[in-house]
Design a protein around this motif. Structure first.
Motif, PDB file in Angstrom:
ATOM      1  N   ILE A  64      21.838 -12.729  -9.681  1.00  0.00           N
ATOM      2  CA  ILE A  64      21.029 -13.112 -10.848  1.00  0.00           C
ATOM      3  C   ILE A  64      20.787 -11.894 -11.740  1.00  0.00           C
ATOM      4  O   ILE A  64      20.458 -10.812 -11.259  1.00  0.00           O
ATOM      5  CB  ILE A  64      19.684 -13.711 -10.382  1.00  0.00           C
TER       6      ILE A  64
ATOM      7  N   TRP B 133      20.442 -13.967  -4.564  1.00  0.00           N
ATOM      8  CA  TRP B 133      19.772 -13.551  -5.794  1.00  0.00           C
ATOM      9  C   TRP B 133      20.332 -12.268  -6.381  1.00  0.00           C
ATOM     10  O   TRP B 133      20.021 -11.927  -7.522  1.00  0.00           O
ATOM     11  CB  TRP B 133      18.254 -13.455  -5.585  1.00  0.00           C
TER      12      TRP B 133
ATOM     13  N   VAL C 262      17.557  -9.911 -11.383  1.00  0.00           N
ATOM     14  CA  VAL C 262      17.499  -9.009 -10.233  1.00  0.00           C
ATOM     15  C   VAL C 262      18.349  -7.764 -10.498  1.00  0.00           C
ATOM     16  O   VAL C 262      17.930  -6.637 -10.229  1.00  0.00           O
ATOM     17  CB  VAL C 262      17.955  -9.732  -8.951  1.00  0.00           C
TER      18      VAL C 262
ATOM     19  N   GLU D  30      13.317 -10.637  -4.724  1.00  0.00           N
ATOM     20  CA  GLU D  30      14.627 -10.097  -5.095  1.00  0.00           C
ATOM     21  C   GLU D  30      15.637 -10.213  -3.964  1.00  0.00           C
ATOM     22  O   GLU D  30      16.834 -10.293  -4.203  1.00  0.00           O
ATOM     23  CB  GLU D  30      14.479  -8.627  -5.513  1.00  0.00           C
TER      24      GLU D  30
ATOM     25  N   ARG E 108      16.034 -12.619  -1.884  1.00  0.00           N
ATOM     26  CA  ARG E 108      16.397 -13.977  -1.473  1.00  0.00           C
ATOM     27  C   ARG E 108      17.919 -14.124  -1.470  1.00  0.00           C
ATOM     28  O   ARG E 108      18.604 -13.519  -2.291  1.00  0.00           O
ATOM     29  CB  ARG E 108      15.803 -14.990  -2.445  1.00  0.00           C
TER      30      ARG E 108
ATOM     31  N   ILE F 198      20.204 -19.732  -9.110  1.00  0.00           N
ATOM     32  CA  ILE F 198      21.318 -18.787  -9.182  1.00  0.00           C
ATOM     33  C   ILE F 198      22.301 -19.232 -10.251  1.00  0.00           C
ATOM     34  O   ILE F 198      22.783 -18.443 -11.052  1.00  0.00           O
ATOM     35  CB  ILE F 198      22.013 -18.684  -7.802  1.00  0.00           C
TER      36      ILE F 198
ATOM     37  N   ASN G  65      21.019 -18.641 -13.721  1.00  0.00           N
ATOM     38  CA  ASN G  65      21.020 -17.204 -13.938  1.00  0.00           C
ATOM     39  C   ASN G  65      19.997 -16.687 -14.965  1.00  0.00           C
ATOM     40  O   ASN G  65      20.369 -16.252 -16.053  1.00  0.00           O
ATOM     41  CB  ASN G  65      22.445 -16.793 -14.371  1.00  0.00           C
TER      42      ASN G  65
END
Lengths: 397, 363
Positions: A328, A325, A331, A320, A322, A283, A286
């Protein structure tokens, strides 16, 4: 007692006889002085023999072929010099990557024995699935190899070296004439050279250059574009194997392929090959693109013979979703892809690299069509008519 | 004053001295437990602030408190997710898993009267590894889907302890029969795992090796819930039987004469210890070292009274595992080392230090 001893003597004589017979079988036709080379003098003798009716025309043709084309020498990937004195007609291949390469060179009819992983993959090697097994590099069945009386055996060049060395030593001490060729056939840097080596020892030079031309046409445009990119132009990528949070770093083949495709591995600087990473750090770093691999471990779906995207889609959703996330970029921008290991590992690495390059730089590789490349490889070089799903979601062509 | 009276006064003084000494000893044990609890609290507090994400400790604590006192503390979604979804359950997993493994270990050492006993001596680790290998290499198991490995590890662990029980029951349940049966089972399952590794592909074998090293990386709130429930309930039951376990230490005959149902206690405790271990290692992989060493470390300090030994070694186990995992997470960050490696790296030197320092035979 006496009878028993007599029997033993008879039996050992029989074995000796069998031994001589095999040695005879491997001698080079037309060679008279035992140096395994057919000199021009020996060829003349053979011509006279044919005129005198001692040998038939086919035999003479073979002798003259050997005289003109042999011996052949290569230095294989393990650094050993390999000399071939006569055409290799019966070969045993331990690693399936080399089997695939030999098929690209149209020489698969010479294969008389294969490793167990080739046999298990009946989707990809259907015509070889009836051949006898010689085990694997980890657990070779050397008696099975010797029983097949091959002219040559192909084993990994740099992978599993201790085990491959042992196999080679044992086989060659049992049969000193046996040719052992050590090639990996899955490492991008050495692949072209290895195709040439295999082409040379199997007399498939033309096929080899034809394949290398195709292979270069696939990879060279990618290399050219990628080498012109600065680091800022490369998207940051998080690559994950079929195990959650296990990634590839410097020194891992996956990392090299990712770099060849023009991506920047967010964990590239760690020098641990394959390792588990802290979920938070993903994360934090990124990534712009996430590539999740399927087709092995607990994720045995996707790839050849797959006609349903349900499981790949579910995996993508799972990745996706998680925790954390949603922060990120990959995602947020829908840049999470599930890729099948069928096209990233082994010989087909160049297909995988093309897919990754198009993922990483869609605008630069607008004309690149990895799936057409893949199809051409399968039909033209592998003689296969396979369909499958190799990436999810599908990329626009 | 008659002679008898003098004697009774003397014995009374002696009695009160003894009582005082005993009270002091109990006080020391209670102090040890309180200190361990405080240690865990501090360590957990530190562990929660460590991680790759750039979050200050203040932000971490506001995120934690914001869940309990919404409105009083402000946090962002991002920090909330990092703290609650990625860090806290792992910290708690470390605490409860360490506690469970240590309690199971001290119960085993108590009922088998053997300093080398732990649930792992009875074939539990190798059975769990075999179950997991079966799932990883052959994809075969009792349940399917994502719980294949977990389910297999659990089922085979319980299977191993039932087999040990069966064998011991047949020969009479004594420490010797149980340990011998356990060792036999251990070798059997190790051999079967080796066989699977022999036929497996390199990636799968690699996977099994990772599993054997143990990791808290697969933790989640659900798993923490299961582990906490099993550990706490089983620990309370074991503590209920702690007088009986103490009596076993004086020998089976003595324990019987004191009214202890020796075989029942031994089997019940073994099953509880196995249950704790199974429910932990099926999620974490084999973390073997804690169950053996945490009870020893604790015994050196609080002595062999299981009323104190059981809970105290649980706390020591929690400290070791949480500490090891925190180091494993941070030492090579962002790489996470398998915690099984770190427990031994941290625990063994400490254990050797105590072992050398205490001259008297503590066992």
């Amino acid at each position: 007692m006496v009878t028993k001893m007599l029997w033993m003597i008879v039996l050992s004589l029989l074995f000796l006889g069998a031994g001589y017979a095999t040695a005879e079988e491997f001698a080079v036709p037309g060679d008279l002085n035992g140096d395994r080379i057919v000199s021009s003098q020996e060829l003349e003798t053979a011509e006279q023999d044919q005129e005198a009716g001692k040998i038939i025309a086919e035999e003479l043709a073979e002798i003259s072929h050997i005289s003109q084309n042999y011996p052949r020498k290569i230095v294989d990937s393990s650094g050993q010099e390999v000399t071939v004195y006569k055409p290799l007609e019966n070969i045993v291949v331990f690693n399936s990557e080399t089997v695939e390469t030999i098929r690209s060179l149209k020489a698969e009819d010479k294969i008389i024995g294969v490793g167990k992983y080739t046999l298990e993959d009946s989707t990809y090697f259907p015509e070889l699935s009836e051949l006898p097994s010689v085990g694997s590099v980890w657990t070779p069945d050397l008696e099975a190899v010797l029983e097949l009386h091959p002219d040559a055996v192909f084993i990994y060049g740099t992978f599993m070296n201790t085990s491959a060395d042992e196999i080679q030593d044992t086989l060659q001490s049992a049969d000193p004439n046996l040719v052992v060729v050590r090639v990996d056939c899955y490492i991008p840097e050495s692949y072209v050279a290895e195709v040439e080596m295999v082409g040379t020892v199997l007399e498939r030079e033309e096929e080899a250059s034809e394949f290398i031309e195709f292979y270069d046409e696939c990879l060279r445009p990618i290399e050219t574009v990628v080498s012109g990119l600065s680091d800022e132009d490369k998207p940051t990528v998080y690559f994950e194997s079929w195990v959650d949070y296990r990634t590839a770093t410097q020194g891992a083949a996956w990392h090299d392929k990712l770099v060849m495709a023009g991506g920047e591995n967010i964990f590239g600087e760690l020098a641990l090959s394959y390792t588990d990473v802290d979920p938070e750090s993903i994360i934090e770093r990124n990534p712009e693109i996430v590539v999740k691999l399927c087709g092995a471990g607990g994720l045995t779906f996707g790839g050849y013979d797959e006609d349903d995207t349900t499981e790949m889609a579910a995996l993508r959703d799972e990745v996706e979703a998680r925790p954390g996330w949603d922060a990120i970029d990959a995602v947020k921008n829908d840049q999470v892809y599930v890729l099948s290991n069928d096209i990233l590992g082994g010989v087909r690495h160049f297909i995988g690299i093309a897919y990754l390059a198009k993922l990483f730089h869609p605008e630069l590789f607008e004309d690149l069509d990895p799936s057409a490349m893949h199809l051409e490889y399968l039909t033209r070089f592998q003689g296969l008519d396979l369909r499958g799903i190799y990436i999810y979601p599908e990329m626009p062509v | 004053m008659s002679e008898a009276e003098t004697m009774s006064t003397e014995s009374a003084t002696k009695n009160s001295e003894l009582r005082e000494e005993y009270a002091q000893f109990v006080g020391r044990k209670v102090l040890f437990i309180i200190l361990s609890l405080a240690g865990i609290a501090v360590l957990a507090g530190v562990a929660a602030t460590l991680g790759s994400a750039n979050i200050t400790p203040v932000e971490v604590y506001s995120a934690i408190l914001a869940r309990f006192f919404p409105g009083h503390f402000a946090t962002t979604d991002f920090i909330d997710t990092i703290v609650w979804q990625l860090r806290l359950h792992r910290v708690l997993m470390g605490i409860f898993a360490g506690m469970g493994l240590a309690v199971a270990g001290s119960a085993m050492q108590g009922i088998l009267k053997n300093p080398l006993a732990s649930p792992f001596t009875l074939g539990i680790a190798s059975a769990a590894t075999f179950g997991a290998s079966l799932a990883i290499i052959l994809g075969a198991g009792f349940v399917s889907g994502q719980y294949l490995i977990v389910g297999n590890a659990f089922v085979f662990t319980m299977l191993a302890s039932l087999t040990v029980y069966g064998l011991a029951k047949y020969k009479g349940i004594t420490p010797e029969t149980m340990i011998l049966a356990g060792i036999a089972i251990m070798y059997l399952f190790s051999a079967m795992t080796s066989f699977l590794q022999y036929v497996g592909e390199s990636e799968e074998v690699h996977e099994v090796v990772f599993w054997m090293m143990g990791s808290l990386g697969r933790s989640s709130w659900d798993k923490v819930g299961i582990i906490a429930l099993v550990t706490v309930v089983c620990t309370l039951v074991l503590m209920y039987f702690s007088w009986d376990i103490n009596a076993l230490g004086a020998g089976d005959e003595t324990a019987k004469s004191l009214g202890v149902n020796v075989e029942f206690v031994r089997i019940l405790c073994m099953m509880l210890a196995s249950l704790i271990t199974a429910s932990i290692i099926c999620f974490t992989g084999t973390i073997g070292f804690i169950g053996l060493v945490a009870p020893h470390i604790t015994r050196m300090v609080v002595g062999g009274d299981h009323r104190f030994l059981l809970p105290a070694s649980g706390l020591v186990g929690a400290l070791i595992l949480l500490g090891a995992d925190t180091v494993a997470r941070t030492i090579l960050a962002p790489v996470i080392l398998p915690v099984g490696i770190m427990t031994a790296f941290l625990g063994v030197p400490f254990f050797i230090y105590l072992f050398l320092k205490r001259r008297k035979d503590y066992w």
